[in-house]
Motif scaffolding. Structure first.
Motif, PDB file in Angstrom:
ATOM      1  N   VAL A   1       0.785  -1.163  -0.197  1.00  0.00           N
ATOM      2  CA  VAL A   1       0.033  -0.077   0.045  1.00  0.00           C
ATOM      3  C   VAL A   1       0.976   1.164   0.051  1.00  0.00           C
ATOM      4  CG1 VAL A   1      -1.674   1.400   1.267  1.00  0.00           C
ATOM      5  CG2 VAL A   1      -1.844  -1.158   1.239  1.00  0.00           C
ATOM      6  N   CYS A   2       0.644   2.284  -1.050  1.00  0.00           N
ATOM      7  CA  CYS A   2       1.650   3.261  -1.059  1.00  0.00           C
ATOM      8  C   CYS A   2       0.542   4.525  -1.339  1.00  0.00           C
ATOM      9  CB  CYS A   2       2.425   3.152  -2.334  1.00  0.00           C
ATOM     10  SG  CYS A   2       3.446   4.478  -2.571  1.00  0.00           S
ATOM     11  N   GLU A   3       0.495   5.298  -0.389  1.00  0.00           N
ATOM     12  CA  GLU A   3      -0.335   6.445  -0.467  1.00  0.00           C
ATOM     13  C   GLU A   3       0.404   7.856  -0.504  1.00  0.00           C
ATOM     14  OE1 GLU A   3      -2.892   6.785   2.945  1.00  0.00           O
ATOM     15  OE2 GLU A   3      -3.538   4.711   2.585  1.00  0.00           O
ATOM     16  N   ILE A   4       0.352   8.448  -1.670  1.00  0.00           N
ATOM     17  CA  ILE A   4       1.026   9.515  -2.126  1.00  0.00           C
ATOM     18  C   ILE A   4       0.209  10.789  -1.724  1.00  0.00           C
ATOM     19  CG2 ILE A   4       2.320  10.834  -3.945  1.00  0.00           C
ATOM     20  CD1 ILE A   4       3.410   8.101  -3.466  1.00  0.00           C
ATOM     21  N   THR A   5       0.892  11.545  -0.777  1.00  0.00           N
ATOM     22  CA  THR A   5       0.399  12.871  -0.523  1.00  0.00           C
ATOM     23  C   THR A   5       0.398  13.813  -1.641  1.00  0.00           C
ATOM     24  OG1 THR A   5       2.393  13.665   0.542  1.00  0.00           O
ATOM     25  CG2 THR A   5       0.825  12.444   1.891  1.00  0.00           C
ATOM     26  N   GLN A   6      -0.437  14.964  -1.425  1.00  0.00           N
ATOM     27  CA  GLN A   6      -0.162  16.041  -2.519  1.00  0.00           C
ATOM     28  C   GLN A   6       0.949  17.101  -2.052  1.00  0.00           C
ATOM     29  OE1 GLN A   6      -2.550  16.578  -5.277  1.00  0.00           O
ATOM     30  NE2 GLN A   6      -2.619  14.394  -4.750  1.00  0.00           N
ATOM     31  N   GLN A   7       1.378  17.174  -1.184  1.00  0.00           N
ATOM     32  CA  GLN A   7       2.441  18.035  -0.726  1.00  0.00           C
ATOM     33  C   GLN A   7       3.467  17.614   0.594  1.00  0.00           C
ATOM     34  OE1 GLN A   7       0.547  21.832   0.206  1.00  0.00           O
ATOM     35  NE2 GLN A   7      -0.088  21.117   2.215  1.00  0.00           N
TER      36      GLN A   7
END
Length: 419
Positions: free
Chosen positions: A326-332
């Motif tokens: 599971v890899c959750e990329i943030t917006q900043q």
């Protein structure tokens, strides 16, 4: 003009480590220390002796953990007298990125997130800002001028290859004839190829990458070994390619990401020392032994009066689960430092480099990466089925490593390097 700040790669016990080391007996370093005066009063002899010994111990502590190299006025600048360039934050900057990865033939497709479908571009517009000084804006033409006639060598794993690609793309923005920049063997970038070398013909400059994920030799197991042992890491022997690294002006090493049970024991790879298997040796202990082998090699084989040696620390990952599915990329960038930083490896680097007699600069990029969960490849990989919360998009975080690398070279060694 604000007073100049001194660049600090000073060592410490945790996240802030790093600088070129020097013998404790160095007159150049000792001359900088301010020793407390010794009392001449006979009645205070014992007290003065204790104070003197205490100050001596403290001075040696400062030397071991906090050396501040001289700085060129052209580079690191700010209001303070001491600048740890690895302690800071990411600030928004619309003048970034430094290059377009789609226009750089040496940017690996797997790291070109925009080309792989990423639509948000905010992750590209951040600059690393040390707390007490500023890093000068990267100038490709100035950098190429200073690097003329040099050979830069990266040694390590895929993170090292990413930094290698980043530096080439950064420098190419200062080259008018793009065809004058080429891979010496006509090779395309590959994840498994052992050597890649790019030449900037107009500047007689070579930027090379050697794949050595452990830095030490990997080979067949000894005869009569257990069946589960399919290969071994010879912790007391450096990678056989090491002779090809020595004749260089800049050497940048990294290791750590392959030192896991998944990439070692699960693949049948165990440790070997002096020809004997060490089946029960913990991974951290093995990493330390391998790093000590590397340190001995640097001290014996590299002329650090000519070659500038760097060791880069572990780059944090931001997987959302322990199974790396599971890899959750943030917006900043995050406001807090998060991520798996393998801090035990950082402690080992601090200890090993701290004992070296040779000059080595540790690039402590660990903290920098802990804020950047927005800058990983994520789902924008190639092929798209690969999920990646370890590697970084290009342009991105590795560019900041190279800005500090070049600024360190030009600032601390400006009288000897590129002049």
């Amino acid at each position: 003009m604000a007073p100049l700040a001194a660049l600090s790669f000073g060592r410490s016990s945790s996240a802030r480590f790093g600088s070129r080391t020097t013998s404790f007996n160095s007159p150049r370093v000792l001359s900088r220390r301010k020793w407390l005066p010794y009392s001449a009063s006979p009645s205070l002899t014992s007290i003065a002796s204790i104070l003197f010994l205490s100050s001596l111990a403290f001075a040696l502590y400062l030397f071991a953990f906090r050396r501040i190299p001289a700085t060129s006025p052209e580079f690191f600048f700010g209001p303070g007298q001491d600048c740890d360039v690895f302690a800071g934050s990411w600030v928004p900057d619309d003048t970034y990125p430094l290059y377009n990865s789609s226009e750089c033939p040496f940017a690996e497709r797997g790291f070109n997130c925009l080309a792989n479908g990423r639509t948000d571009t905010g992750y590209l517009r951040w600059r690393w800002k040390p707390s007490n000084c500023d890093v000068p804006r990267f100038d490709a033409r100035e950098a190429l001028s200073r690097l003329r006639g040099k050979r830069i060598v990266f040694v390590g794993d895929s993170m090292s290859r990413t930094q290698w690609e980043s530096l080439i793309c950064m420098l190419m923005t200062g080259v008018d004839d793009k065809q004058s920049v080429y891979e010496v063997n006509g090779s395309k970038i590959s994840k498994t190829i052992g050597f890649l070398g790019v030449r900037f013909r107009g500047f007689n400059l070579s930027v090379e990458f050697f794949r050595s994920v452990f830095l030490v030799q990997q080979g067949l197991p000894p005869k009569q070994g257990p069946k589960r042992v399919q290969s071994t890491l010879k912790l007391d022997k450096l990678d056989r390619m090491n002779k090809r690294w020595m004749d260089s002006d800049v050497l940048i090493f990294n290791s750590g990401h392959w030192w896991t049970a998944t990439k070692l024991f699960d693949m049948g790879c165990y440790f070997q020392v002096d020809g004997l298997l060490r089946l029960g040796l913990p991974i951290t202990a093995a990493f330390k032994m391998a790093l000590e082998t590397w340190a001995s090699w640097v001290e014996m084989m590299v002329n650090t009066n000519r070659t500038h040696v760097f060791l880069r620390t572990f780059e944090p990952s931001h997987w959302s689960d322990s199974n790396q599915k599971v890899c959750e990329i943030t917006q900043q960038p995050t406001s807090e430092a998060k991520g798996d930083d393998r801090s035990e490896f950082g402690d080992i680097i601090t200890e090993v480099v701290g004992k070296m007699r040779a000059s080595v600069t540790v690039l402590n990029v660990t903290l920098m990466g802990k804020f950047r969960s927005d800058a990983h490849v994520g789902t924008w990989s190639h092929p798209a089925s690969i999920l990646d919360c370890s590697h970084w998009c290009l342009p991105g975080v590795p560019d900041a490593w190279n800005e500090l690398l070049l600024s360190s070279l030009f600032a601390n060694e400006w009288r000897k390097f590129g002049r």
